[in-house]
Scaffold this motif. Structure first.
Motif, mmCIF file in Angstrom:
data_model
loop_
_atom_site.group_PDB
_atom_site.id
_atom_site.type_symbol
_atom_site.label_atom_id
_atom_site.label_comp_id
_atom_site.label_asym_id
_atom_site.label_seq_id
_atom_site.Cartn_x
_atom_site.Cartn_y
_atom_site.Cartn_z
ATOM 1 N N GLY A 1 32.404 52.175 46.217
ATOM 2 C CA GLY A 1 31.527 51.292 45.454
ATOM 3 C C GLY A 1 31.007 50.141 46.281
ATOM 4 N N ASP A 2 29.821 49.704 45.936
ATOM 5 C CA ASP A 2 29.241 48.533 46.599
ATOM 6 C C ASP A 2 28.988 47.450 45.573
ATOM 7 O OD1 ASP A 2 28.721 48.843 49.458
ATOM 8 O OD2 ASP A 2 27.586 50.613 48.836
ATOM 9 N N TYR B 1 33.679 48.549 48.721
ATOM 10 C CA TYR B 1 35.073 48.733 48.302
ATOM 11 C C TYR B 1 35.394 50.221 48.277
ATOM 12 C CZ TYR B 1 35.033 43.894 46.670
ATOM 13 O OH TYR B 1 34.937 42.530 46.604
ATOM 14 N N GLN B 2 36.514 50.559 48.912
ATOM 15 C CA GLN B 2 37.021 51.924 48.797
ATOM 16 C C GLN B 2 38.482 51.840 48.395
ATOM 17 O OE1 GLN B 2 35.814 54.591 51.991
ATOM 18 N NE2 GLN B 2 34.058 53.293 52.443
ATOM 19 N N MET C 1 35.471 38.263 48.336
ATOM 20 C CA MET C 1 35.637 39.716 48.309
ATOM 21 C C MET C 1 37.113 40.104 48.203
ATOM 22 S SD MET C 1 34.958 42.062 51.664
ATOM 23 C CE MET C 1 36.377 41.521 52.615
ATOM 24 N N GLY C 2 37.959 39.362 48.920
ATOM 25 C CA GLY C 2 39.396 39.634 48.900
ATOM 26 C C GLY C 2 39.973 39.474 47.500
ATOM 27 N N HIS C 3 39.524 38.441 46.802
ATOM 28 C CA HIS C 3 39.998 38.217 45.436
ATOM 29 C C HIS C 3 39.542 39.350 44.506
ATOM 30 C CE1 HIS C 3 41.867 34.161 45.390
ATOM 31 N NE2 HIS C 3 41.297 34.125 46.575
ATOM 32 N N ALA C 4 38.273 39.768 44.670
ATOM 33 C CA ALA C 4 37.760 40.848 43.827
ATOM 34 C C ALA C 4 38.500 42.154 44.126
ATOM 35 C CB ALA C 4 36.259 41.019 44.050
ATOM 36 N N GLY C 5 38.800 42.393 45.390
ATOM 37 C CA GLY C 5 39.546 43.594 45.790
ATOM 38 C C GLY C 5 40.938 43.590 45.182
ATOM 39 N N ASP C 6 41.580 42.433 45.209
ATOM 40 C CA ASP C 6 42.923 42.305 44.640
ATOM 41 C C ASP C 6 42.889 42.552 43.135
ATOM 42 O OD1 ASP C 6 45.742 41.494 44.716
ATOM 43 O OD2 ASP C 6 45.053 39.716 43.639
#
Lengths: 121, 199
Positions: free
Chosen positions: B176-177, B167-168, B22-27
Protein backbone atom coordinates in the motif's frame (compact mmCIF):
# COMPACT_ATOMS: atom_id res chain seq x y z
CA UNK A 1 41.52 9.91 24.48
CA UNK A 2 38.44 10.73 22.38
CA UNK A 3 35.93 7.95 21.71
CA UNK A 4 35.44 7.31 17.96
CA UNK A 5 31.72 7.95 17.47
CA UNK A 6 29.81 7.22 14.28
CA UNK A 7 26.43 8.75 13.42
CA UNK A 8 24.86 6.79 10.56
CA UNK A 9 21.62 8.15 9.10
CA UNK A 10 20.57 9.04 5.55
CA UNK A 11 19.01 12.30 6.74
CA UNK A 12 21.26 15.29 7.22
CA UNK A 13 18.73 16.75 9.65
CA UNK A 14 18.66 13.53 11.70
CA UNK A 15 22.47 13.38 11.82
CA UNK A 16 22.56 16.97 13.08
CA UNK A 17 19.84 16.24 15.66
CA UNK A 18 21.92 13.37 17.07
CA UNK A 19 25.11 15.45 17.10
CA UNK A 20 23.30 18.32 18.84
CA UNK A 21 21.86 15.93 21.45
CA UNK A 22 25.27 14.63 22.58
CA UNK A 23 26.41 15.82 26.00
CA UNK A 24 28.69 18.81 25.18
CA UNK A 25 31.37 17.66 27.60
CA UNK A 26 31.53 14.11 26.15
CA UNK A 27 34.96 13.62 24.57
CA UNK A 28 34.09 12.09 21.20
CA UNK A 29 35.53 12.15 17.70
CA UNK A 30 32.49 12.23 15.39
CA UNK A 31 32.27 10.64 11.94
CA UNK A 32 29.11 10.85 9.83
CA UNK A 33 27.81 8.21 7.39
CA UNK A 34 24.82 8.61 5.08
CA UNK A 35 23.97 4.94 4.50
CA UNK A 36 24.76 1.47 5.76
CA UNK A 37 27.62 0.87 3.33
CA UNK A 38 29.43 4.03 4.42
CA UNK A 39 28.64 3.18 8.03
CA UNK A 40 30.20 -0.27 7.82
CA UNK A 41 33.32 1.13 6.14
CA UNK A 42 33.71 3.61 8.97
CA UNK A 43 33.26 0.87 11.60
CA UNK A 44 35.86 -1.31 9.86
CA UNK A 45 38.24 1.67 9.88
CA UNK A 46 37.82 1.99 13.64
CA UNK A 47 35.77 5.18 13.45
CA UNK A 48 32.77 3.70 15.24
CA UNK A 49 33.60 2.34 18.65
CA UNK A 50 30.21 3.83 19.54
CA UNK A 51 27.58 3.89 16.77
CA UNK A 52 24.23 5.67 16.53
CA UNK A 53 22.44 3.82 13.76
CA UNK A 54 19.26 4.53 11.79
CA UNK A 55 17.27 1.56 10.43
CA UNK A 56 15.55 2.78 7.25
CA UNK A 57 18.42 3.73 4.94
CA UNK A 58 19.40 3.29 1.28
CA UNK A 59 22.14 0.91 0.08
CA UNK A 60 22.24 -1.13 3.28
CA UNK A 61 19.68 -0.70 6.06
CA UNK A 62 20.34 -0.73 9.79
CA UNK A 63 19.35 -4.38 10.22
CA UNK A 64 21.88 -5.40 7.55
CA UNK A 65 24.56 -3.29 9.22
CA UNK A 66 23.91 -5.03 12.55
CA UNK A 67 24.01 -8.47 10.88
CA UNK A 68 27.32 -7.68 9.18
CA UNK A 69 28.81 -6.30 12.39
CA UNK A 70 27.91 -9.60 14.06
CA UNK A 71 29.15 -11.78 11.18
CA UNK A 72 32.48 -9.98 10.92
CA UNK A 73 32.88 -9.70 14.69
CA UNK A 74 33.43 -5.95 14.45
CA UNK A 75 34.03 -4.28 17.78
CA UNK A 76 31.45 -1.56 18.36
CA UNK A 77 28.55 -0.65 20.59
CA UNK A 78 25.44 0.20 18.58
CA UNK A 79 22.49 2.26 19.72
CA UNK A 80 19.69 2.29 17.17
CA UNK A 81 17.81 5.57 16.70
CA UNK A 82 14.79 4.95 14.49
CA UNK A 83 11.29 6.08 13.58
CA UNK A 84 10.24 2.43 13.26
CA UNK A 85 8.57 2.22 16.65
CA UNK A 86 7.03 -1.24 16.27
CA UNK A 87 7.90 -3.30 19.37
CA UNK A 88 9.06 -6.05 16.97
CA UNK A 89 11.62 -3.67 15.45
CA UNK A 90 13.11 -3.03 18.89
CA UNK A 91 13.18 -6.75 19.70
CA UNK A 92 14.91 -7.53 16.40
CA UNK A 93 17.70 -4.98 16.75
CA UNK A 94 18.40 -6.07 20.32
CA UNK A 95 18.56 -9.67 19.08
CA UNK A 96 21.00 -8.59 16.36
CA UNK A 97 23.27 -7.15 19.03
CA UNK A 98 22.26 -3.50 19.45
CA UNK A 99 22.69 -2.18 22.96
CA UNK A 100 19.52 -0.09 22.99
CA UNK A 101 16.78 1.38 20.82
CA UNK A 102 15.77 5.05 20.95
CA UNK A 103 12.67 6.41 19.20
CA UNK A 104 13.03 9.34 16.85
CA UNK A 105 12.93 12.26 17.13
CA UNK A 106 16.00 12.22 19.36
CA UNK A 107 16.70 14.83 22.02
CA UNK A 108 19.41 15.32 24.61
CA UNK A 109 17.27 14.00 27.51
CA UNK A 110 16.52 10.69 25.76
CA UNK A 111 20.12 10.23 24.71
CA UNK A 112 21.60 11.12 28.09
CA UNK A 113 19.24 8.69 29.86
CA UNK A 114 20.50 5.82 27.69
CA UNK A 115 24.16 6.81 27.96
CA UNK A 116 23.85 6.97 31.75
CA UNK A 117 21.89 3.72 31.89
CA UNK A 118 24.78 1.87 30.25
CA UNK A 119 27.54 3.81 32.03
CA UNK A 120 28.74 5.26 28.74
CA UNK A 121 28.79 8.81 30.03
CA UNK B 1 8.99 17.45 -12.28
CA UNK B 2 7.80 20.97 -11.57
CA UNK B 3 10.00 24.01 -12.13
CA UNK B 4 9.35 24.95 -8.50
CA UNK B 5 11.39 22.77 -6.15
CA UNK B 6 12.37 22.68 -2.48
CA UNK B 7 16.07 23.06 -1.83
CA UNK B 8 17.98 20.04 -0.52
CA UNK B 9 17.75 21.10 3.14
CA UNK B 10 13.99 21.68 2.93
CA UNK B 11 13.45 18.32 1.20
CA UNK B 12 15.64 16.48 3.72
CA UNK B 13 13.88 18.16 6.65
CA UNK B 14 10.41 17.29 5.32
CA UNK B 15 11.53 13.73 4.57
CA UNK B 16 12.73 13.26 8.15
CA UNK B 17 9.52 14.71 9.61
CA UNK B 18 7.51 12.37 7.38
CA UNK B 19 9.80 9.50 8.35
CA UNK B 20 8.83 9.88 12.01
CA UNK B 21 5.13 10.26 11.14
CA UNK B 22 5.34 7.23 8.85
CA UNK B 23 6.78 5.16 11.71
CA UNK B 24 3.79 5.93 13.90
CA UNK B 25 1.35 5.02 11.12
CA UNK B 26 3.26 1.77 10.48
CA UNK B 27 3.12 0.90 14.17
CA UNK B 28 -0.59 1.62 14.21
CA UNK B 29 -1.15 -0.70 11.24
CA UNK B 30 1.07 -3.41 12.77
CA UNK B 31 -0.82 -3.35 16.07
CA UNK B 32 -4.20 -3.32 14.38
CA UNK B 33 -3.49 -6.37 12.22
CA UNK B 34 -0.87 -8.24 14.26
CA UNK B 35 1.81 -8.06 11.55
CA UNK B 36 5.31 -6.66 11.09
CA UNK B 37 5.21 -3.68 8.75
CA UNK B 38 8.17 -3.07 6.48
CA UNK B 39 8.89 0.63 6.08
CA UNK B 40 10.73 2.39 3.30
CA UNK B 41 12.16 5.87 2.94
CA UNK B 42 9.44 8.49 2.26
CA UNK B 43 9.76 9.92 -1.25
CA UNK B 44 9.29 13.67 -1.61
CA UNK B 45 8.79 15.35 -4.95
CA UNK B 46 7.13 18.41 -6.39
CA UNK B 47 5.48 17.64 -9.69
CA UNK B 48 3.54 19.49 -12.32
CA UNK B 49 -0.11 18.76 -11.50
CA UNK B 50 -0.65 17.63 -15.11
CA UNK B 51 1.68 14.70 -14.43
CA UNK B 52 -0.16 13.37 -11.37
CA UNK B 53 -1.83 10.51 -13.17
CA UNK B 54 1.41 9.24 -14.71
CA UNK B 55 3.25 9.70 -11.38
CA UNK B 56 0.74 7.52 -9.57
CA UNK B 57 1.49 4.69 -12.01
CA UNK B 58 5.13 4.63 -10.86
CA UNK B 59 4.36 3.75 -7.27
CA UNK B 60 4.90 0.37 -5.70
CA UNK B 61 1.17 -0.25 -5.46
CA UNK B 62 0.86 0.60 -9.15
CA UNK B 63 -1.52 -2.28 -9.71
CA UNK B 64 -3.77 -0.29 -7.38
CA UNK B 65 -7.39 -0.99 -7.82
CA UNK B 66 -8.45 -0.02 -4.35
CA UNK B 67 -8.16 3.54 -3.11
CA UNK B 68 -9.58 5.90 -0.55
CA UNK B 69 -8.99 9.58 0.01
CA UNK B 70 -9.26 11.96 2.92
CA UNK B 71 -9.24 15.72 2.64
CA UNK B 72 -7.41 17.50 5.40
CA UNK B 73 -6.96 21.13 6.36
CA UNK B 74 -5.17 22.98 9.08
CA UNK B 75 -7.10 24.90 11.69
CA UNK B 76 -4.26 27.42 11.46
CA UNK B 77 -5.08 28.61 7.95
CA UNK B 78 -6.74 27.57 4.73
CA UNK B 79 -3.44 27.54 2.83
CA UNK B 80 -2.32 24.47 4.78
CA UNK B 81 -4.59 21.87 3.27
CA UNK B 82 -4.26 18.80 1.14
CA UNK B 83 -5.46 15.38 0.21
CA UNK B 84 -4.38 12.01 1.61
CA UNK B 85 -4.75 9.15 -0.83
CA UNK B 86 -4.25 5.52 0.13
CA UNK B 87 -3.80 3.08 -2.75
CA UNK B 88 -3.72 -0.67 -2.29
CA UNK B 89 -2.50 -3.33 -4.70
CA UNK B 90 -4.89 -5.98 -5.94
CA UNK B 91 -3.54 -8.66 -3.58
CA UNK B 92 -3.89 -6.43 -0.53
CA UNK B 93 -7.63 -6.75 -0.01
CA UNK B 94 -7.78 -10.58 0.28
CA UNK B 95 -4.88 -10.34 2.73
CA UNK B 96 -6.66 -7.68 4.77
CA UNK B 97 -9.82 -9.77 4.85
CA UNK B 98 -7.90 -12.65 6.40
CA UNK B 99 -6.15 -10.39 8.89
CA UNK B 100 -9.19 -8.41 10.00
CA UNK B 101 -11.30 -11.11 11.53
CA UNK B 102 -14.51 -9.07 11.69
CA UNK B 103 -17.10 -9.15 8.94
CA UNK B 104 -16.63 -5.78 7.26
CA UNK B 105 -17.45 -4.97 3.68
CA UNK B 106 -14.61 -4.36 1.21
CA UNK B 107 -15.24 -0.62 1.28
CA UNK B 108 -15.23 -0.57 5.07
CA UNK B 109 -11.89 -2.41 5.17
CA UNK B 110 -10.33 -0.01 2.63
CA UNK B 111 -11.69 3.07 4.42
CA UNK B 112 -10.44 1.69 7.71
CA UNK B 113 -6.89 1.21 6.41
CA UNK B 114 -6.97 4.68 4.88
CA UNK B 115 -7.99 6.13 8.22
CA UNK B 116 -5.36 4.17 10.13
CA UNK B 117 -2.53 5.26 7.84
CA UNK B 118 -3.57 8.81 6.93
CA UNK B 119 -5.02 9.87 10.26
CA UNK B 120 -2.11 8.52 12.32
CA UNK B 121 0.43 10.07 9.98
CA UNK B 122 -1.27 13.49 10.01
CA UNK B 123 -1.78 13.34 13.79
CA UNK B 124 1.95 12.75 14.19
CA UNK B 125 2.74 15.63 11.83
CA UNK B 126 0.60 17.75 14.17
CA UNK B 127 2.52 16.55 17.20
CA UNK B 128 5.94 16.97 15.64
CA UNK B 129 5.33 20.06 13.64
CA UNK B 130 2.25 21.71 15.16
CA UNK B 131 0.44 21.73 11.83
CA UNK B 132 -3.11 21.53 13.21
CA UNK B 133 -4.26 19.19 10.44
CA UNK B 134 -7.79 17.89 10.76
CA UNK B 135 -9.13 15.13 8.52
CA UNK B 136 -12.50 14.63 6.96
CA UNK B 137 -13.92 11.11 6.83
CA UNK B 138 -12.36 8.77 4.23
CA UNK B 139 -14.07 8.47 0.86
CA UNK B 140 -13.76 5.36 -1.29
CA UNK B 141 -12.32 6.10 -4.73
CA UNK B 142 -13.44 3.51 -7.27
CA UNK B 143 -10.64 2.46 -9.62
CA UNK B 144 -12.42 4.04 -12.59
CA UNK B 145 -12.73 7.29 -10.62
CA UNK B 146 -9.01 7.59 -9.82
CA UNK B 147 -8.33 9.09 -13.24
CA UNK B 148 -11.19 11.56 -12.76
CA UNK B 149 -9.81 12.53 -9.36
CA UNK B 150 -6.39 13.19 -10.93
CA UNK B 151 -7.98 15.30 -13.65
CA UNK B 152 -9.95 17.31 -11.12
CA UNK B 153 -6.77 17.99 -9.11
CA UNK B 154 -4.86 18.91 -12.31
CA UNK B 155 -7.52 21.47 -13.12
CA UNK B 156 -7.43 23.12 -9.71
CA UNK B 157 -3.74 22.83 -8.81
CA UNK B 158 -0.63 23.89 -10.74
CA UNK B 159 2.04 22.09 -8.74
CA UNK B 160 1.72 19.23 -6.29
CA UNK B 161 3.98 18.39 -3.40
CA UNK B 162 3.74 14.63 -3.36
CA UNK B 163 4.84 12.62 -0.34
CA UNK B 164 4.82 8.88 -0.98
CA UNK B 165 5.10 6.44 1.88
CA UNK B 166 5.07 2.76 0.98
CA UNK B 167 3.92 0.13 3.44
CA UNK B 168 4.40 -3.59 3.09
CA UNK B 169 3.82 -6.41 5.53
CA UNK B 170 6.42 -9.06 6.11
CA UNK B 171 5.33 -12.41 4.70
CA UNK B 172 2.05 -10.97 3.38
CA UNK B 173 0.89 -9.87 -0.05
CA UNK B 174 -0.09 -6.41 1.20
CA UNK B 175 1.37 -3.45 -0.70
CA UNK B 176 0.00 0.00 0.00
CA UNK B 177 0.97 3.59 -0.59
CA UNK B 178 -0.01 6.52 1.53
CA UNK B 179 0.23 9.64 -0.60
CA UNK B 180 -0.02 13.13 0.83
CA UNK B 181 -0.77 15.70 -1.85
CA UNK B 182 -0.32 19.39 -1.13
CA UNK B 183 -1.33 22.19 -3.53
CA UNK B 184 0.65 25.33 -4.42
CA UNK B 185 -0.32 27.47 -1.47
CA UNK B 186 0.54 24.65 0.96
CA UNK B 187 3.91 24.12 -0.77
CA UNK B 188 4.82 27.75 -0.06
CA UNK B 189 3.40 27.74 3.48
CA UNK B 190 5.28 24.55 4.31
CA UNK B 191 8.52 25.91 2.84
CA UNK B 192 8.31 28.75 5.36
CA UNK B 193 7.70 26.29 8.19
CA UNK B 194 10.64 24.18 7.05
CA UNK B 195 12.91 27.23 6.92
CA UNK B 196 11.90 28.11 10.48
CA UNK B 197 12.85 24.60 11.60
CA UNK B 198 16.15 24.77 9.75
CA UNK B 199 17.09 28.22 11.09
Amino acid sequence: MSIPLLICDDSNMARKQVARSLPPEWDVDITFATNGVEGLEAIREGKGEMVFLDLTMPELDGYQVLETVKEEGLKCMVIVISADIQPEARDRVLKYGALEFIRKPINSEKLLAVLEQYGLF
Amino acid sequence: MSSFQYNEDQRDCLQEICNVAMGHAGDSLARKLGVFVTLSIPQIQIIDAQHLSSSLKNFASSSAIYAASQLFASEQGAELSGLALVMLSQDSLPELKILSADSKTDDEIIADICKTLAQTCLDELNTEWDMGFQCQAPQIVQSESLQALCQSISTDWKNILLVEINYQMEGKAFNGDLLLLFPDQAISAMAKRLDELLA
